[in-house]
Design a protein around this motif. Structure first.
Motif, PDB file in Angstrom:
ATOM      1  N   GLU A 218      32.586  76.998  -4.775  1.00 29.84           N
ATOM      2  CA  GLU A 218      33.242  76.290  -5.868  1.00 29.84           C
ATOM      3  C   GLU A 218      33.115  77.075  -7.170  1.00 29.84           C
ATOM      4  OE1 GLU A 218      31.124  73.058  -3.327  1.00 29.84           O
ATOM      5  OE2 GLU A 218      30.684  75.051  -4.107  1.00 29.84           O
TER       6      GLU A 218
ATOM      7  N   CYS B 113      37.962  75.816  -4.921  1.00 29.20           N
ATOM      8  CA  CYS B 113      37.110  75.917  -3.745  1.00 29.20           C
ATOM      9  C   CYS B 113      37.695  76.986  -2.849  1.00 29.20           C
ATOM     10  CB  CYS B 113      37.031  74.563  -3.030  1.00 29.20           C
ATOM     11  SG  CYS B 113      36.153  74.597  -1.452  1.00 29.20           S
TER      12      CYS B 113
ATOM     13  N   TRP C 270      36.423  66.635  -1.573  1.00 28.59           N
ATOM     14  CA  TRP C 270      35.679  66.857  -2.799  1.00 28.59           C
ATOM     15  C   TRP C 270      34.714  65.697  -2.990  1.00 28.59           C
ATOM     16  CZ3 TRP C 270      35.403  71.056  -5.882  1.00 28.59           C
ATOM     17  CH2 TRP C 270      36.414  72.014  -5.790  1.00 28.59           C
TER      18      TRP C 270
ATOM     19  N   ARG D  98      31.063  64.480  -5.474  1.00 28.54           N
ATOM     20  CA  ARG D  98      30.300  64.755  -6.681  1.00 28.54           C
ATOM     21  C   ARG D  98      28.971  64.027  -6.608  1.00 28.54           C
ATOM     22  NH1 ARG D  98      33.945  61.485 -11.213  1.00 28.54           N
ATOM     23  NH2 ARG D  98      33.439  59.358 -10.506  1.00 28.54           N
TER      24      ARG D  98
ATOM     25  N   ARG E  61      25.434  61.438  -3.493  1.00 23.67           N
ATOM     26  CA  ARG E  61      26.682  62.180  -3.483  1.00 23.67           C
ATOM     27  C   ARG E  61      27.811  61.245  -3.048  1.00 23.67           C
ATOM     28  NH1 ARG E  61      26.422  68.139  -0.965  1.00 23.67           N
ATOM     29  NH2 ARG E  61      24.604  67.995  -2.371  1.00 23.67           N
TER      30      ARG E  61
ATOM     31  N   TYR F 233      31.244  69.210  -5.438  1.00 23.95           N
ATOM     32  CA  TYR F 233      31.174  69.984  -4.209  1.00 23.95           C
ATOM     33  C   TYR F 233      32.464  69.858  -3.418  1.00 23.95           C
ATOM     34  CZ  TYR F 233      26.088  69.570  -4.943  1.00 23.95           C
ATOM     35  OH  TYR F 233      24.809  69.599  -5.458  1.00 23.95           O
TER      36      TYR F 233
ATOM     37  N   TRP G  23      29.556  72.806   3.454  1.00 22.42           N
ATOM     38  CA  TRP G  23      29.489  72.477   2.028  1.00 22.42           C
ATOM     39  C   TRP G  23      29.339  73.716   1.170  1.00 22.42           C
ATOM     40  CZ3 TRP G  23      29.896  67.459   0.248  1.00 22.42           C
ATOM     41  CH2 TRP G  23      29.830  66.462   1.230  1.00 22.42           C
TER      42      TRP G  23
ATOM     43  N   GLN H 246      28.117  75.302  -2.713  1.00 20.73           N
ATOM     44  CA  GLN H 246      26.910  75.152  -3.510  1.00 20.73           C
ATOM     45  C   GLN H 246      27.101  74.232  -4.705  1.00 20.73           C
ATOM     46  OE1 GLN H 246      24.761  76.375  -1.052  1.00 20.73           O
ATOM     47  NE2 GLN H 246      23.559  76.790  -2.899  1.00 20.73           N
ATOM     48  N   GLY H 247      28.333  73.925  -5.047  1.00 24.50           N
ATOM     49  CA  GLY H 247      28.626  73.017  -6.138  1.00 24.50           C
ATOM     50  C   GLY H 247      28.872  73.722  -7.458  1.00 24.50           C
TER      51      GLY H 247
END
Length: 122
Positions: free
Chosen positions: A6, A22, A36, A38, A45, A94, A112, A114-115
């Motif tokens: 991301e 992403c 997506w 958050r 999450r 994420y 996933w 890493q954000g």
């Protein structure tokens, strides 16, 4: 398994906008849906929205009308356009892939990123 990275997060004032990206590599499963999520500090999450390989989108009620998801399959990239941002949107965002099917929950995505941090000031 898909590898995801991301980018695009940052600090923005309330009412402002950001576009998150992403970037994906590797082979996805047959259920080629990207989500997506958050996660705010101290909270679980949560699902934000998602998009299928064919471009069908779906969103959590909390972000409908403000956030837009799109994808460019040629670039292997999914985007999350964040508009009309509110302080409560502050979170690490994420992207997720390798959807198992079923509900769009954290436990139903295998891969996933890493954000990227989004901070919205008042």
């Amino acid at each position: 398994q898909v590898q995801l990275v991301e980018s695009g997060g940052g600090l923005v004032q309330a009412g402002g906008s950001l576009r998150l990206s992403c970037a994906a590599s590797g082979r996805a499963g047959s259920r080629y849906t990207t989500g997506w999520f958050r996660q705010a500090t101290g909270k679980e999450r949560e699902f934000v929205g998602g998009i299928t390989w064919g471009g069908n989108t779906f969103y959590a009620d909390s972000v409908k009308g403000r956030f837009t998801i799109s994808r460019d399959n040629a670039k292997n990239t999914v985007y999350l356009q964040l508009n009309s941002l509110k302080p409560e949107d502050t979170a690490v965002y994420y992207c997720a892939a390798d959807w198992f099917g079923g509900s769009y929950s954290v436990t139903n995505f295998r891969s996933w990123g890493q954000g990227t941090q989004v901070t919205v000031s008042s």
